[in-house]
Design an enzyme around this catalytic site. Structure first.
Site, PDB file in Angstrom:
ATOM      1  N   PHE A 156      36.784  54.258 -27.202  1.00 42.06           N
ATOM      2  CA  PHE A 156      38.085  53.870 -26.667  1.00 42.06           C
ATOM      3  C   PHE A 156      38.954  55.077 -26.149  1.00 42.06           C
ATOM      4  CE2 PHE A 156      38.573  54.629 -31.314  1.00 42.06           C
ATOM      5  CZ  PHE A 156      39.552  55.577 -31.206  1.00 42.06           C
ATOM      6  N   ARG A 204      52.905  59.109 -41.520  1.00 45.78           N
ATOM      7  CA  ARG A 204      51.728  58.300 -41.288  1.00 45.78           C
ATOM      8  C   ARG A 204      51.896  57.177 -41.905  1.00 45.78           C
ATOM      9  NH1 ARG A 204      47.068  59.891 -38.634  1.00 45.78           N
ATOM     10  NH2 ARG A 204      45.757  58.517 -39.682  1.00 45.78           N
ATOM     11  N   ARG A 228      54.651  50.597 -36.221  1.00 44.30           N
ATOM     12  CA  ARG A 228      53.656  50.070 -35.559  1.00 44.30           C
ATOM     13  C   ARG A 228      53.876  48.299 -35.533  1.00 44.30           C
ATOM     14  NH1 ARG A 228      48.972  54.427 -36.818  1.00 44.30           N
ATOM     15  NH2 ARG A 228      49.176  55.425 -34.805  1.00 44.30           N
ATOM     16  N   ASN A 230      50.445  51.676 -29.513  1.00 42.54           N
ATOM     17  CA  ASN A 230      50.722  51.698 -31.037  1.00 42.54           C
ATOM     18  C   ASN A 230      51.734  52.534 -31.194  1.00 42.54           C
ATOM     19  OD1 ASN A 230      49.295  54.020 -30.987  1.00 42.54           O
ATOM     20  ND2 ASN A 230      47.901  53.260 -32.580  1.00 42.54           N
ATOM     21  N   HIS A 287      51.708  58.527 -32.692  1.00 40.36           N
ATOM     22  CA  HIS A 287      50.770  59.591 -33.356  1.00 40.36           C
ATOM     23  C   HIS A 287      51.327  60.428 -34.389  1.00 40.36           C
ATOM     24  CE1 HIS A 287      47.117  62.108 -33.430  1.00 40.36           C
ATOM     25  NE2 HIS A 287      48.301  63.126 -33.848  1.00 40.36           N
TER      26      HIS A 287
HETATM   27  P1  ADP Z   1      45.801  57.275 -35.678  1.00 41.16           P
HETATM   28  O1  ADP Z   1      46.532  57.208 -34.656  1.00 41.16           O
HETATM   29  O2  ADP Z   1      46.458  56.342 -36.693  1.00 41.16           O
HETATM   30  O3  ADP Z   1      45.482  58.469 -36.345  1.00 41.16           O
HETATM   31  P2  ADP Z   1      42.918  57.214 -35.097  1.00 41.16           P
HETATM   32  O4  ADP Z   1      43.221  58.823 -35.184  1.00 41.16           O
HETATM   33  O5  ADP Z   1      41.984  56.632 -35.721  1.00 41.16           O
HETATM   34  O6  ADP Z   1      44.160  56.578 -35.519  1.00 41.16           O
HETATM   35  O7  ADP Z   1      42.944  56.879 -33.577  1.00 41.16           O
HETATM   36  C1  ADP Z   1      43.638  57.664 -32.686  1.00 41.16           C
HETATM   37  C2  ADP Z   1      44.408  56.554 -31.663  1.00 41.16           C
HETATM   38  O8  ADP Z   1      43.314  56.138 -30.899  1.00 41.16           O
HETATM   39  C3  ADP Z   1      45.000  55.560 -32.215  1.00 41.16           C
HETATM   40  O9  ADP Z   1      46.350  55.786 -32.366  1.00 41.16           O
HETATM   41  C4  ADP Z   1      45.016  54.422 -31.133  1.00 41.16           C
HETATM   42  O10 ADP Z   1      45.700  54.612 -30.206  1.00 41.16           O
HETATM   43  C5  ADP Z   1      43.388  54.649 -30.573  1.00 41.16           C
HETATM   44  N1  ADP Z   1      42.371  53.688 -31.263  1.00 41.16           N
HETATM   45  C6  ADP Z   1      42.115  54.197 -32.483  1.00 41.16           C
HETATM   46  N2  ADP Z   1      41.171  53.037 -32.888  1.00 41.16           N
HETATM   47  C7  ADP Z   1      40.852  52.030 -31.763  1.00 41.16           C
HETATM   48  C8  ADP Z   1      40.483  51.100 -31.519  1.00 41.16           C
HETATM   49  N3  ADP Z   1      39.295  50.645 -32.191  1.00 41.16           N
HETATM   50  N4  ADP Z   1      40.749  50.427 -30.371  1.00 41.16           N
HETATM   51  C9  ADP Z   1      41.454  51.022 -29.315  1.00 41.16           C
HETATM   52  N5  ADP Z   1      42.348  52.144 -29.390  1.00 41.16           N
HETATM   53  C10 ADP Z   1      42.049  52.538 -30.852  1.00 41.16           C
HETATM   54 MG    MG Z   2      44.404  60.391 -35.753  1.00 38.49          MG
END
Ligand code: ADP
Ligand code: MG
Length: 398
Positions: A167, A195, A215, A225, A228
Site C-alpha cells: 500500500f 493511538r 477513525r 483513516n 497518524h
Molecule cells: P497506523 O497508522 O495505525 O500506525 P500502520 O503503521 O500499520 O498503521 O500503517 C500506516 C498507514 O498505512 C495506515 O495509517 C494506513 O493509512 C496505511 N495502511 C496500513 N495498512 C494498510 C492496508 N492494509 N491497506 C491500505 N492502507 C494501509
Molecule cells: Mg504506524
C-alpha cells in the site's frame, strides 16, 4: 545493652519524625528557568519554585545567589503548565522551563510525560476542531501545530518504514494530496493515548471494534483513516524532528497564500482553557476557509511589534502584549474575498460583555472573558490582512 536500647529508641524517634516531616512537609516543585532580559540583552537563570497548596511562586537568582521574588500567591500558573520545554509567564516575565530543579519534581511531574506526533491527514483537515476536542478531553495538550503540504518525496521519507508494503505508493500519494496538520501532543502516556484515540488503522474495523475512536467516527477506509500516531518513543522523536526540526527553517513549509486573506490569532488564554477545538469548529461551521494554521510562542519584543499600531491608542495595549506572550497562541490565515470584513464581523465587538449583548453568536461573545482575554485577535483594516499574516508565516516562521 542499655546503649543499644537508647540508640534503638533514638532511631525510632528519628524515623517517626522523618515520617511525620515527610507527611506534613508542603509540596514544592522546583524548575531551572531562563529569562531573556531585553534591557541587558542577557539570558538570566532563575530557580522557580511552585507551591501547589496555595498556588504561590518564589524565584531565586542563580547567578547572584539570592532571592529574586519572595514567595507570592500567583493565580496565573497552574500545575498543568509546569513541564520542561514549556514557557510560563510570572509577573510579565516569560520564563522558559529548561530543566527540573530537583529529583522530587522530576519524579512527580516528569515521569510519565511524553511527547508524540499526531498527524491529521488530508481527509479530515476541515474537521480539525472535532479531533482537537477529543484530544483535549483525553487530557493531552497540543504544544506545537503546523498546517503543511508534503511533497511526494517528503511523504515517502516520512513513511520510509512502510516502503516495501503493497500500500506504500497509495499511502504516500494520499498523504501528499492535500494539506495535513502536524501536532506535538504532550501528556502522561501521550503516545498510547493518541493511538488508542485513533483506533485500528482500517476505519471499517475501527467502526466495529472501537466505535468511539477517531477513525471510526471520521475515517473512510484503510488509507483515508484520519490520522497518524507515532508507535514508539524513538519514532516519536524522529517524526517530531521531521515536522518541527531543531534547526529553524528546515521543516516542511507552512501553507499561507497571502492573498484575499485575514489574520486570526486564537489567544493564549483560550488555548490554555482548551477552547481551540471549539473555536476552530465555530470558524469552519460559519463557512470560513482556514488556509494556514500554526502555533507560535510569541516573545515580548515581537508581541510589542505586532500590536504597535495600538500603542498609545488603546488603553489595553500593555495587557494585550502580556496576554499574547503568556503562552502558545494559534495563528490562522483565513482565506476568502472580503475575509477581513466578514471575519471581523464574525469575531464581534472587542469587549465580550458588549458582544454577548449585541452579537451573542460571535466568537468573542461565545469564548471571550474580557477586553484583553477576548478569545481571538482579528485584523482590523482590510489592507493589513496580508501584512499580519506575513508577520507570522513569513517573518516569525522564518
Ligand atoms: P497506523 O497508522 O495505525 O500506525 P500502520 O503503521 O500499520 O498503521 O500503517 C500506516 C498507514 O498505512 C495506515 O495509517 C494506513 O493509512 C496505511 N495502511 C496500513 N495498512 C494498510 C492496508 N492494509 N491497506 C491500505 N492502507 C494501509
Ligand atoms: Mg504506524
Amino acid at each position: 545493652m542499655r546503649f543499644t536500647t537508647v540508640c534503638h529508641v533514638t532511631k525510632l524517634i528519628l524515623e517517626s519524625t522523618c515520617i511525620d516531616m515527610r507527611f506534613y512537609q508542603e509540596d514544592r516543585y522546583a524548575f531551572l528557568t531562563e529569562w531573556y532580559d531585553p534591557t541587558a540583552a542577557l539570558l538570566r537563570r532563575y530557580q522557580l519554585f511552585y507551591y501547589p497548596k496555595d498556588g504561590s511562586v518564589e524565584m531565586f537568582d542563580v547567578k547572584n545567589q539570592r532571592i529574586f521574588l519572595r514567595r507570592t500567591k500567583y493565580d496565573e500558573i497552574h500545575q498543568e503548565d509546569l513541564f520542561v520545554g514549556n514557557r510560563v509567564n510570572v509577573f510579565s516575565r516569560q520564563l522558559n522551563l529548561i530543566d527540573y530543579g530537583d529529583q522530587y519534581t522530576a519524579n512527580k511531574l516528569g515521569s510519565k510525560k511524553e511527547r508524540t506526533l499526531a498527524l491529521i491527514k488530508p481527509d479530515v483537515v476541515t474537521k480539525i476542531g472535532d479531533v482537537l476536542e477529543l484530544i483535549y478531553s483525553s487530557n493531552l495538550i497540543v504544544t506545537k501545530a503546523k498546517m503543511t503540504k508534503l511533497t511526494w518525496s517528503q511523504a515517502a521519507d516520512f513513511y520510509v518504514e512502510h516502503q516495501s508494503k503493497p500500500f506504500f505508493s497509495n499511502l504516500v500519494q494520499f498523504v501528499s494530496s492535500g494539506p495535513v496538520v502536524a501536532m506535538e501532543l504532550m501528556g502522561d502516556e501521550a503516545m498510547s493515548i493518541w493511538r488508542r484515540l485513533l483506533g485500528p488503522a482500517d476505519s471499517a474495523v475501527a467502526r466495529r471494534e472501537a466505535p468511539q475512536s477517531v477513525r471510526a467516527q471520521f475515517g473512510t477506509d484503510g488509507i483515508k483513516n484520519v490520522g497518524h500516531g507515532s508507535d514508539s518513543l524513538a519514532a516519536a522523536a524522529r517524526e517530531l524532528e521531521f515536522f518541527f526540526p531543531s534547526t529553524i527553517g528546515h521543516g516542511p513549509s507552512n501553507t499561507a497564500i497571502y492573498t484575499d486573506c485575514t489574520c486570526c490569532i486564537i489567544k493564549p488564554h483560550a488555548i490554555s482553557e482548551g477552547l481551540t477545538g471549539k473555536i476552530l469548529n465555530s470558524i469552519s461551521a460559519a463557512g470560513f476557509e482556514i488556509s494556514a494554521l500554526q502555533m507560535f510562542n510569541v516573545d515580548r519584543a515581537n508581541a510589542e511589534e505586532f500590536y504597535e499600531v495600538y500603542k498609545g491608542v488603546v488603553t489595553e495595549y500593555p495587557s494585550m502584549v502580556t496576554e499574547l506572550c503568556s503562552g502558545p497562541c494559534m495563528v490562522l490565515e483565513i482565506h476568502g474575498t472580503d475575509s477581513p470584513q466578514t471575519f471581523r464581523e464574525f469575531c464581534g465587538p472587542a469587549d465580550p460583555e458588549i458582544a454577548r449583548h449585541l452579537r451573542p453568536t460571535t466568537l468573542r461573545a461565545l469564548y471571550g472573558k474580557d477586553k484583553v482575554k477576548n478569545a481571538v485577535h482579528c485584523t482590523d483594516l482590510p489592507e493589513d490582512g496580508v501584512l499580519e499574516v506575513q508577520y507570522f508565516f513569513k517573518i516569525l516562521d522564518g
